[in-house]
Structures are given as C-alpha cells and as structure tokens.
Design a protein around this motif. Structure first.
Motif, PDB file in Angstrom:
ATOM      1  N   PRO A 124      13.941  29.097  12.732  1.00  0.00           N
ATOM      2  CA  PRO A 124      14.587  28.072  12.175  1.00  0.00           C
ATOM      3  C   PRO A 124      14.534  27.578  10.867  1.00  0.00           C
ATOM      4  CG  PRO A 124      13.501  27.661  14.169  1.00  0.00           C
ATOM      5  CD  PRO A 124      13.159  28.807  13.637  1.00  0.00           C
ATOM      6  N   PHE A 125      15.618  27.321   9.963  1.00  0.00           N
ATOM      7  CA  PHE A 125      15.607  27.097   8.637  1.00  0.00           C
ATOM      8  C   PHE A 125      14.939  25.920   8.347  1.00  0.00           C
ATOM      9  CE2 PHE A 125      19.235  29.599   6.425  1.00  0.00           C
ATOM     10  CZ  PHE A 125      18.760  30.732   6.797  1.00  0.00           C
ATOM     11  N   LYS A 126      14.038  25.658   7.437  1.00  0.00           N
ATOM     12  CA  LYS A 126      13.489  24.110   7.037  1.00  0.00           C
ATOM     13  C   LYS A 126      14.532  23.725   5.967  1.00  0.00           C
ATOM     14  CE  LYS A 126       8.772  25.703   8.229  1.00  0.00           C
ATOM     15  NZ  LYS A 126       7.656  25.921   7.977  1.00  0.00           N
ATOM     16  N   THR A 127      14.894  22.546   6.069  1.00  0.00           N
ATOM     17  CA  THR A 127      16.058  22.056   5.258  1.00  0.00           C
ATOM     18  C   THR A 127      15.596  21.159   3.922  1.00  0.00           C
ATOM     19  OG1 THR A 127      16.253  20.315   6.463  1.00  0.00           O
ATOM     20  CG2 THR A 127      17.614  22.117   7.077  1.00  0.00           C
ATOM     21  N   LYS A 128      14.473  20.897   3.974  1.00  0.00           N
ATOM     22  CA  LYS A 128      14.029  20.022   2.895  1.00  0.00           C
ATOM     23  C   LYS A 128      14.049  20.660   1.389  1.00  0.00           C
ATOM     24  CE  LYS A 128      12.175  15.784   2.203  1.00  0.00           C
ATOM     25  NZ  LYS A 128      12.677  14.647   2.710  1.00  0.00           N
ATOM     26  N   GLY A 129      13.694  21.838   1.311  1.00  0.00           N
ATOM     27  CA  GLY A 129      13.628  22.661   0.052  1.00  0.00           C
ATOM     28  C   GLY A 129      15.088  22.913  -0.439  1.00  0.00           C
ATOM     29  N   LEU A 130      15.754  23.438   0.447  1.00  0.00           N
ATOM     30  CA  LEU A 130      17.362  23.643   0.243  1.00  0.00           C
ATOM     31  C   LEU A 130      18.138  22.701  -0.048  1.00  0.00           C
ATOM     32  CD1 LEU A 130      19.228  26.262   0.090  1.00  0.00           C
ATOM     33  CD2 LEU A 130      19.456  26.185   2.557  1.00  0.00           C
ATOM     34  N   LEU A 151      24.021  19.089   5.052  1.00  0.00           N
ATOM     35  CA  LEU A 151      23.153  19.478   6.211  1.00  0.00           C
ATOM     36  C   LEU A 151      24.256  20.478   7.075  1.00  0.00           C
ATOM     37  CD1 LEU A 151      21.382  16.626   7.717  1.00  0.00           C
ATOM     38  CD2 LEU A 151      20.439  18.839   6.848  1.00  0.00           C
ATOM     39  N   GLU A 152      25.728  20.057   6.934  1.00  0.00           N
ATOM     40  CA  GLU A 152      26.580  20.799   7.606  1.00  0.00           C
ATOM     41  C   GLU A 152      26.882  22.463   6.803  1.00  0.00           C
ATOM     42  OE1 GLU A 152      31.519  21.061   7.976  1.00  0.00           O
ATOM     43  OE2 GLU A 152      30.577  19.136   7.211  1.00  0.00           O
ATOM     44  N   LEU A 153      26.682  21.980   5.285  1.00  0.00           N
ATOM     45  CA  LEU A 153      26.522  23.264   4.542  1.00  0.00           C
ATOM     46  C   LEU A 153      25.409  24.165   4.691  1.00  0.00           C
ATOM     47  CD1 LEU A 153      27.629  25.112   2.162  1.00  0.00           C
ATOM     48  CD2 LEU A 153      26.328  23.289   0.584  1.00  0.00           C
ATOM     49  N   ILE A 154      24.282  23.726   5.208  1.00  0.00           N
ATOM     50  CA  ILE A 154      23.155  24.361   5.396  1.00  0.00           C
ATOM     51  C   ILE A 154      23.122  25.155   6.798  1.00  0.00           C
ATOM     52  CG2 ILE A 154      20.615  24.305   5.798  1.00  0.00           C
ATOM     53  CD1 ILE A 154      20.222  22.220   3.613  1.00  0.00           C
ATOM     54  N   SER A 155      24.068  24.234   7.605  1.00  0.00           N
ATOM     55  CA  SER A 155      23.993  24.869   9.008  1.00  0.00           C
ATOM     56  C   SER A 155      25.111  26.239   9.006  1.00  0.00           C
ATOM     57  CB  SER A 155      24.577  24.014  10.040  1.00  0.00           C
ATOM     58  OG  SER A 155      23.727  22.789  10.244  1.00  0.00           O
ATOM     59  N   LEU A 156      25.888  26.026   7.984  1.00  0.00           N
ATOM     60  CA  LEU A 156      26.928  27.375   7.971  1.00  0.00           C
ATOM     61  C   LEU A 156      26.168  28.514   7.357  1.00  0.00           C
ATOM     62  CD1 LEU A 156      29.984  28.058   8.042  1.00  0.00           C
ATOM     63  CD2 LEU A 156      30.500  26.895   5.795  1.00  0.00           C
TER      64      LEU A 156
END
Length: 194
Positions: A118-124, A178-183
């Motif tokens: 799974p992607f970790k979102t904090k850094g991105l 967060l929607e962008l990261i999910s995409l």
C-alpha cells in the motif's frame, strides 16, 4: 545497466506521452529493487532526476552515495518522521524552483517479490503541497525484483525489466489530493505483473 545486460537482463521503457522539459515533475513508482534506479535516471535524464532516499544509502556505495549527498537528492531518517517530512518539504521546494524531477517510491520500501505494498501518503502529500505546479507522472516497474530474487549473490539471470509511464496528471487540477494519490496508486498498480 550495461553490467546487467551481461546477465541477460533487458530493459524496456514505454512512454506514449510527451513530457515537456522545464517543469517540475513528481515521478511516482512502485519499487522492486535497487536496479529500478539507473533506468529511471537514464531514460528520464533530460528532466534532472533526483531521489528521496533513506539516509543509510548516503554512505558506503561508491559514486551512488556521493551522488545522493551532493547531487540534489534528499536523504531521510525513516525513524524520525518529523525531520523526514521537513526534509521532503525543503526538497519539494527545490524541485519546484529548479524544475527538476523527483522520484518517490510511496510504498516506503521495495517489494522483494513484485507484489505491491500500500502507498504511504504523507511524503507524497508533502511533495504535492510544496511543489504545487508539478506534473505527477505515474510509472509501473515490472520484473526488477527478479535481479535480486536470490539476494545479492548469485544474481538472477534474464530478467526483462519493463518501465511503463502512465498518463501524467497536473497536481493543481485536483482539489482533493488524497483522491489524486488514490488515482495515481491505481494507475501504477494497474499493470504490475503478478
């Protein structure tokens, strides 16, 4: 890359999109082995590729460690979340200012069998916030893990490493990051071979 050719490793880089020079890029990819890195540097060299890397790689690897310390990349301490985010923030500002390309592997560590984590979102999220004009470029890497399937010795023979660039997305076109990261995560994982 040429040394890996001796082991029968081949490289295929597919990019059907025109990525203009002179804009900041955030290259988002899955991570399968340390051999993901040289092809990304080579095939995207006109964009001045830089990396977010763990601080342990900043010493002990001839030429690589020196380049990570002095070539514009950032070294982070994964055990110190606050200082890591601050370092990524300053890195993102440099990417935005200098119009470089930053590679981030949001899985946090490499997959040893090719199966994505799974992607970790904090850094991105931090990268996107402090490089708001960046173009997000999702990239899928396949079969790189096969070069290290037995560890560092013996190396795996005949891996066909592929790099697939997906449709770039403008970070500032998305209100919900967060929607962008999910995409982006869905794009990257859509062509990972199991």
């Amino acid at each position: 890359m040429r040394c890996l050719n001796v082991l029968g490793t081949t490289f295929s880089f597919t990019n059907p999109y025109t990525i203009e020079k002179g804009i900041p890029l955030i290259l988002v990819s899955n991570h399968q082995s340390m051999y993901d890195i040289p092809p990304l540097i080579w095939y995207l060299r006109k964009h001045h590729v830089k990396f977010i890397s763990k601080k342990e790689l900043g010493k002990g690897i001839p030429s690589v460690s020196y380049n990570l310390r002095h070539g514009g990349s950032v070294l982070i301490d994964r055990k110190d979340a606050m200082s890591s985010i601050e370092a990524i923030k300053n890195f993102a500002k440099r990417i935005e200012k200098n119009k470089w390309a930053a590679v981030i592997f949001p899985e946090g560590t490499r997959s040893r069998d090719g199966n994505p984590k799974p992607f970790k979102t904090k850094g991105l999220l931090t990268m996107i916030k402090y490089a708001p004009n960046a173009l997000i470029v999702p990239i899928t890497i396949n079969n790189s893990w096969k070069t290290l399937r037995y560890g560092k010795f013996p190396m795996g023979l005949g891996a066909n490493m592929t790099f697939t660039v997906h449709k770039p997305l403008k970070a500032n076109h998305y209100e919900d990051k967060l929607e962008l990261i999910s995409l982006v995560e869905a794009q990257v994982k859509s062509t990972i071979e199991s």
